[in-house]
Design a protein around this motif. Sequence first.
Motif, PDB file in Angstrom:
ATOM      1  N   VAL A  51       0.846  -1.192   0.000  1.00 47.81           N
ATOM      2  CA  VAL A  51       0.000   0.000   0.000  1.00 47.81           C
ATOM      3  C   VAL A  51       0.883   1.245   0.000  1.00 47.81           C
ATOM      4  CG1 VAL A  51      -1.816   1.252   1.235  1.00 47.81           C
ATOM      5  CG2 VAL A  51      -1.755  -1.258   1.307  1.00 47.81           C
ATOM      6  N   PHE A  52       0.589   2.174  -0.913  1.00 45.78           N
ATOM      7  CA  PHE A  52       1.292   3.454  -0.973  1.00 45.78           C
ATOM      8  C   PHE A  52       0.330   4.494  -0.420  1.00 45.78           C
ATOM      9  CE2 PHE A  52       3.283   0.632  -3.899  1.00 45.78           C
ATOM     10  CZ  PHE A  52       4.624   0.849  -3.659  1.00 45.78           C
ATOM     11  N   TRP A  53       0.779   5.239   0.604  1.00 53.79           N
ATOM     12  CA  TRP A  53      -0.088   5.994   1.499  1.00 53.79           C
ATOM     13  C   TRP A  53       0.657   7.211   2.018  1.00 53.79           C
ATOM     14  CZ3 TRP A  53       0.749   7.092   6.626  1.00 53.79           C
ATOM     15  CH2 TRP A  53      -0.358   7.298   7.461  1.00 53.79           C
ATOM     16  N   ALA A  54      -0.076   8.174   2.564  1.00 56.49           N
ATOM     17  CA  ALA A  54       0.545   9.319   3.259  1.00 56.49           C
ATOM     18  C   ALA A  54      -0.429   9.859   4.299  1.00 56.49           C
ATOM     19  CB  ALA A  54       0.908  10.423   2.271  1.00 56.49           C
ATOM     20  N   SER A  55       0.104  10.323   5.402  1.00 53.37           N
ATOM     21  CA  SER A  55      -0.750  10.841   6.480  1.00 53.37           C
ATOM     22  C   SER A  55      -1.451  12.139   6.088  1.00 53.37           C
ATOM     23  CB  SER A  55       0.073  11.065   7.752  1.00 53.37           C
ATOM     24  OG  SER A  55       1.002  12.110   7.563  1.00 53.37           O
ATOM     25  N   TRP A  56      -0.898  12.871   5.127  1.00 53.59           N
ATOM     26  CA  TRP A  56      -1.474  14.146   4.694  1.00 53.59           C
ATOM     27  C   TRP A  56      -2.500  13.978   3.579  1.00 53.59           C
ATOM     28  CZ3 TRP A  56      -0.224  14.007  -0.310  1.00 53.59           C
ATOM     29  CH2 TRP A  56       0.980  13.407  -0.679  1.00 53.59           C
ATOM     30  N   PRO A  59      -7.855  10.871   1.144  1.00 55.23           N
ATOM     31  CA  PRO A  59      -8.380   9.525   0.890  1.00 55.23           C
ATOM     32  C   PRO A  59      -7.612   8.440   1.657  1.00 55.23           C
ATOM     33  CG  PRO A  59      -8.097  10.707  -1.184  1.00 55.23           C
ATOM     34  CD  PRO A  59      -7.465  11.543  -0.103  1.00 55.23           C
ATOM     35  N   CYS A  60      -6.319   8.653   1.870  1.00 55.04           N
ATOM     36  CA  CYS A  60      -5.519   7.691   2.642  1.00 55.04           C
ATOM     37  C   CYS A  60      -6.005   7.661   4.086  1.00 55.04           C
ATOM     38  CB  CYS A  60      -4.040   8.053   2.610  1.00 55.04           C
ATOM     39  SG  CYS A  60      -3.298   8.081   0.973  1.00 55.04           S
ATOM     40  N   ARG A  61      -6.253   8.833   4.628  1.00 56.53           N
ATOM     41  CA  ARG A  61      -6.724   8.937   6.013  1.00 56.53           C
ATOM     42  C   ARG A  61      -8.077   8.240   6.164  1.00 56.53           C
ATOM     43  NH1 ARG A  61      -3.834  13.457   8.630  1.00 56.53           N
ATOM     44  NH2 ARG A  61      -5.551  13.690  10.095  1.00 56.53           N
ATOM     45  N   GLU A  62      -8.939   8.420   5.161  1.00 55.51           N
ATOM     46  CA  GLU A  62     -10.267   7.789   5.153  1.00 55.51           C
ATOM     47  C   GLU A  62     -10.147   6.262   5.127  1.00 55.51           C
ATOM     48  OE1 GLU A  62     -13.287   7.060   1.491  1.00 55.51           O
ATOM     49  OE2 GLU A  62     -12.671   9.140   1.802  1.00 55.51           O
ATOM     50  N   GLU A  63      -9.179   5.765   4.388  1.00 57.80           N
ATOM     51  CA  GLU A  63      -8.990   4.322   4.204  1.00 57.80           C
ATOM     52  C   GLU A  63      -8.304   3.658   5.406  1.00 57.80           C
ATOM     53  OE1 GLU A  63      -7.289   2.189   0.490  1.00 57.80           O
ATOM     54  OE2 GLU A  63      -5.553   3.053   1.521  1.00 57.80           O
ATOM     55  N   THR A  64      -7.569   4.400   6.201  1.00 51.14           N
ATOM     56  CA  THR A  64      -6.713   3.843   7.248  1.00 51.14           C
ATOM     57  C   THR A  64      -7.419   2.896   8.221  1.00 51.14           C
ATOM     58  OG1 THR A  64      -5.160   5.667   7.055  1.00 51.14           O
ATOM     59  CG2 THR A  64      -5.090   4.413   9.098  1.00 51.14           C
ATOM     60  N   PRO A  65      -8.585   3.230   8.776  1.00 55.79           N
ATOM     61  CA  PRO A  65      -9.213   2.280   9.712  1.00 55.79           C
ATOM     62  C   PRO A  65      -9.512   0.919   9.066  1.00 55.79           C
ATOM     63  CG  PRO A  65     -10.291   4.410   9.850  1.00 55.79           C
ATOM     64  CD  PRO A  65      -9.348   4.477   8.683  1.00 55.79           C
ATOM     65  N   HIS A  66      -9.941   0.933   7.807  1.00 56.85           N
ATOM     66  CA  HIS A  66     -10.243  -0.319   7.092  1.00 56.85           C
ATOM     67  C   HIS A  66      -8.961  -1.105   6.831  1.00 56.85           C
ATOM     68  CE1 HIS A  66     -14.234   1.323   6.482  1.00 56.85           C
ATOM     69  NE2 HIS A  66     -13.686   2.410   5.967  1.00 56.85           N
ATOM     70  N   LYS A  90       7.969  11.488  12.090  1.00 60.16           N
ATOM     71  CA  LYS A  90       7.229  12.324  13.047  1.00 60.16           C
ATOM     72  C   LYS A  90       5.811  12.611  12.546  1.00 60.16           C
ATOM     73  CE  LYS A  90      11.230  14.559  15.043  1.00 60.16           C
ATOM     74  NZ  LYS A  90      12.012  15.775  15.139  1.00 60.16           N
ATOM     75  N   ALA A  91       5.664  12.867  11.248  1.00 60.83           N
ATOM     76  CA  ALA A  91       4.337  13.140  10.682  1.00 60.83           C
ATOM     77  C   ALA A  91       3.436  11.911  10.806  1.00 60.83           C
ATOM     78  CB  ALA A  91       4.465  13.556   9.221  1.00 60.83           C
ATOM     79  N   VAL A  92       3.993  10.746  10.566  1.00 65.02           N
ATOM     80  CA  VAL A  92       3.239   9.496  10.678  1.00 65.02           C
ATOM     81  C   VAL A  92       2.845   9.264  12.133  1.00 65.02           C
ATOM     82  CG1 VAL A  92       3.334   6.993  10.354  1.00 65.02           C
ATOM     83  CG2 VAL A  92       4.378   8.508   8.651  1.00 65.02           C
TER      84      VAL A  92
END
Length: 169
Positions: A51-56, A59-66, A90-92
Amino acid sequence: MRIHRPPCLLALILLAMTCACRNEPPPSYIRIDGPAPMLADAPGPLALLVVFWASWCPPCREETPHLLSLAESPPEGLRVVVFSHDADLKAVESFFEGPPPPELRLRLDVGEKVAREYGVEQLPTSILVVEGQLVARFPGPRDWDSRAMRRLLERLTRERATRATGSAD
């Protein structure tokens, strides 16, 4: 002066305009095939969901719990590996309010090197790798913990593993 355009040219122009105007969701997945780029220190199971993702990335933030739910209780033989486009850990950690969950096997993709190797152009993008072979690309956020998605991952994993070994169920 009249310009003559062949009928096939007009048809192509109309087709291109029609395709550009469609407002459909992306496909549930895109089948891909070929050897996967090697991942250093990759877990050794049958299948990886990379999975390629970023905290900022909203849509990544929306997907994170799933995604976390899938990673905590994956189908047999599947492991999740997340590559973050964040500039630093640190951002993560700020996003997760502490260290990232170990089930995500999160790594920083410094310089987006791994994303380039996998041909990733948008976040989030997830790629299913089975037995070292690319199997499917999932552009955009997903409900990874849904029954339908779990069944799809199991089917794609089993399909590819069966082809690799030549055995049938």
